[in-house]
Design a protein around this motif. Structure first.
Motif, PDB file in Angstrom:
ATOM      1  N   GLN A   1     139.477   2.478  66.680  1.00 10.60           N
ATOM      2  CA  GLN A   1     138.479   1.482  67.078  1.00 10.60           C
ATOM      3  C   GLN A   1     137.423   1.296  65.991  1.00 10.60           C
ATOM      4  O   GLN A   1     136.932   0.178  65.775  1.00 10.60           O
TER       5      GLN A   1
ATOM      6  N   LYS B   1     139.172  -0.623  63.008  1.00 10.94           N
ATOM      7  CA  LYS B   1     139.502  -2.011  63.353  1.00 10.94           C
ATOM      8  C   LYS B   1     138.358  -2.961  63.008  1.00 10.94           C
ATOM      9  O   LYS B   1     138.580  -4.157  62.734  1.00 10.94           O
TER      10      LYS B   1
ATOM     11  N   TYR C   1     144.988  -4.464  64.725  1.00  9.20           N
ATOM     12  CA  TYR C   1     145.183  -3.055  65.044  1.00  9.20           C
ATOM     13  C   TYR C   1     146.414  -2.493  64.343  1.00  9.20           C
ATOM     14  O   TYR C   1     146.547  -1.276  64.217  1.00  9.20           O
TER      15      TYR C   1
ATOM     16  N   VAL D   1     145.592  -6.153  73.997  1.00  5.47           N
ATOM     17  CA  VAL D   1     144.971  -6.103  75.325  1.00  5.47           C
ATOM     18  C   VAL D   1     144.829  -4.653  75.776  1.00  5.47           C
ATOM     19  O   VAL D   1     143.780  -4.244  76.297  1.00  5.47           O
TER      20      VAL D   1
ATOM     21  N   GLN E   1     141.867  -2.703  74.527  1.00  7.82           N
ATOM     22  CA  GLN E   1     140.551  -3.011  75.084  1.00  7.82           C
ATOM     23  C   GLN E   1     140.279  -2.263  76.389  1.00  7.82           C
ATOM     24  O   GLN E   1     139.178  -2.344  76.932  1.00  7.82           O
ATOM     25  N   LYS E   2     141.254  -1.548  76.885  1.00  9.83           N
ATOM     26  CA  LYS E   2     141.078  -0.819  78.139  1.00  9.83           C
ATOM     27  C   LYS E   2     140.171   0.394  77.928  1.00  9.83           C
ATOM     28  O   LYS E   2     139.998   0.871  76.800  1.00  9.83           O
TER      29      LYS E   2
ATOM     30  N   GLN F   1     143.702   4.536  78.721  1.00 13.46           N
ATOM     31  CA  GLN F   1     144.632   4.614  77.592  1.00 13.46           C
ATOM     32  C   GLN F   1     145.282   5.995  77.516  1.00 13.46           C
ATOM     33  O   GLN F   1     146.486   6.122  77.284  1.00 13.46           O
TER      34      GLN F   1
END
Length: 351
Positions: free
Chosen positions: A259, A262, A268, A335, A338-339, A344
């Motif tokens: 993260q 990125k 990613y 997607v 982004q959780k 994750q």
């Protein structure tokens, strides 16, 4: 000059249980007509050798041997493989380079002159690996490098590494980390054993993007080491300054790094080596492959993907195996990224 193999190295030929075939990146000198299995002489047995410089403790060489044996038993044999381990003494490294060249000359692989020049080059030469280990001990800053350095033109996988600091008990480094490094590089040999080498390595249309090549090596090494440590098939070293983190903790650290990286990269899943985006290809790719294994099974790469990749090509094989194009997967994976991290982490296996 006559090269003396016997004084330069310790040779450990690995023999292990038969393995059923389920059917960081080497470069080759020419195009090959034989299949990968024929080229590497793949058999349903362990075919690896560990060759260590004279200053590498025998226990360290044995630990490399044991890790490769566990990899072969758990995955598949990738064929004939030489793993050359360097220590920190320059004279011992020079002797090992001479032994390497004696082997290449005796087998008709290279001329003595060409081999000695190659073994001292700055990219993959033995003196580079020796210098890495020596500098780590001198500075107190731990570093280990290992790589799959080609060898297809000789019908082998050629691997080399600097001194495994964890196995050697230096600088408070965990031996479990060295196991992961060796598993990572062995996975590359498994990948290559399914792909036809060409002028500059496997065709990218077959090998795929960097995030998949390296991400799968990271994920397979991380998952497999955890599984084998839990089953007792790999040694638990418990020799680091801090307790060795479990799979969930290691993957959580990778997610946080992904993260952060990125923010400076467009995706990613970069298709590039080098720099922070190159590092993201490894770490983001590991999470992408973990996500695929969660959906399709931990054995999906060996069971379904790699046995078909040479025939279909990477993109078509990806679509056949995972039921969507790689572009559609990248969108789905974005997607997932982004959780919440707790959600994750739930996709990870528990050993």
């Amino acid at each position: 000059m006559k090269l003396n193999l016997s004084i330069a190295i310790t040779v450990l030929t690995i023999t292990g249980a038969a393995v059923m075939l389920t059917r960081c990146n080497g470069f080759f000198a020419r195009t090959f007509s034989r299949s990968p299995a024929e080229l590497y002489g793949v058999k349903q047995e362990n075919q690896t050798e560990v060759l260590a410089a004279a200053d590498v403790p025998s226990a360290v060489a044995q630990a490399v041997k044991d890790t490769l044996a566990a990899a072969t038993k758990t995955w598949v044999s990738s064929g004939r493989l030489e793993f050359w381990v360097l220590g920190t003494d320059r004279a011992a490294a020079v002797d090992l380079a001479a032994a390497f060249c004696e082997r290449r000359v005796a087998r008709g692989d290279m001329s003595e002159r060409d081999c000695l020049e190659d073994s001292e080059n700055k990219d993959h030469g033995f003196l580079m690996y020796q210098a890495i280990g020596a500098e780590a001990l001198a500075s107190g800053n731990p570093r280990m490098d290992a790589a799959h350095n080609g060898g297809a033109e000789w019908g082998i996988h050629r691997m080399a590494s600097s001194l495994p600091l964890g196995f050697a008990g230096f600088l408070g480094i965990a031996g479990e980390g060295d196991q992961i490094t060796i598993l990572h590089e062995y996975w590359h040999s498994v990948q290559m054993s399914f792909m036809q080498p060409g002028d500059h390595g496997p065709n990218q249309e077959v090998a795929g993007p960097v995030w998949f090549i390296e991400g799968s090596a990271v994920a397979m090494a991380e998952f497999t080491s955890s599984k084998l440590l839990a089953s007792g098939e790999l040694r638990q070293w418990n020799n680091a300054v801090r307790p060795w983190p479990n799979l969930r903790e290691r993957m959580e650290a990778k997610m946080k790094l992904v993260q952060r990286l990125k923010q400076g990269c467009s995706s990613y899943l970069p298709d590039a080596y080098g720099g922070e985006c190159g590092q993201l290809a490894y770490e983001g790719g590991a999470w992408a492959v973990a996500y695929l294994m969660h959906k399709f099974g931990e054995d999906v790469l060996l069971r379904s993907f790699h046995p078909n990749v040479q025939r279909l090509g990477w993109e078509q094989c990806f679509q056949k195996t995972f039921g969507q194009s790689s572009n559609d997967f990248r969108a789905e994976f974005a997607v997932f990224m982004q959780k919440p991290i707790a959600e994750q982490l739930e996709i990870l296996p528990k050993y």
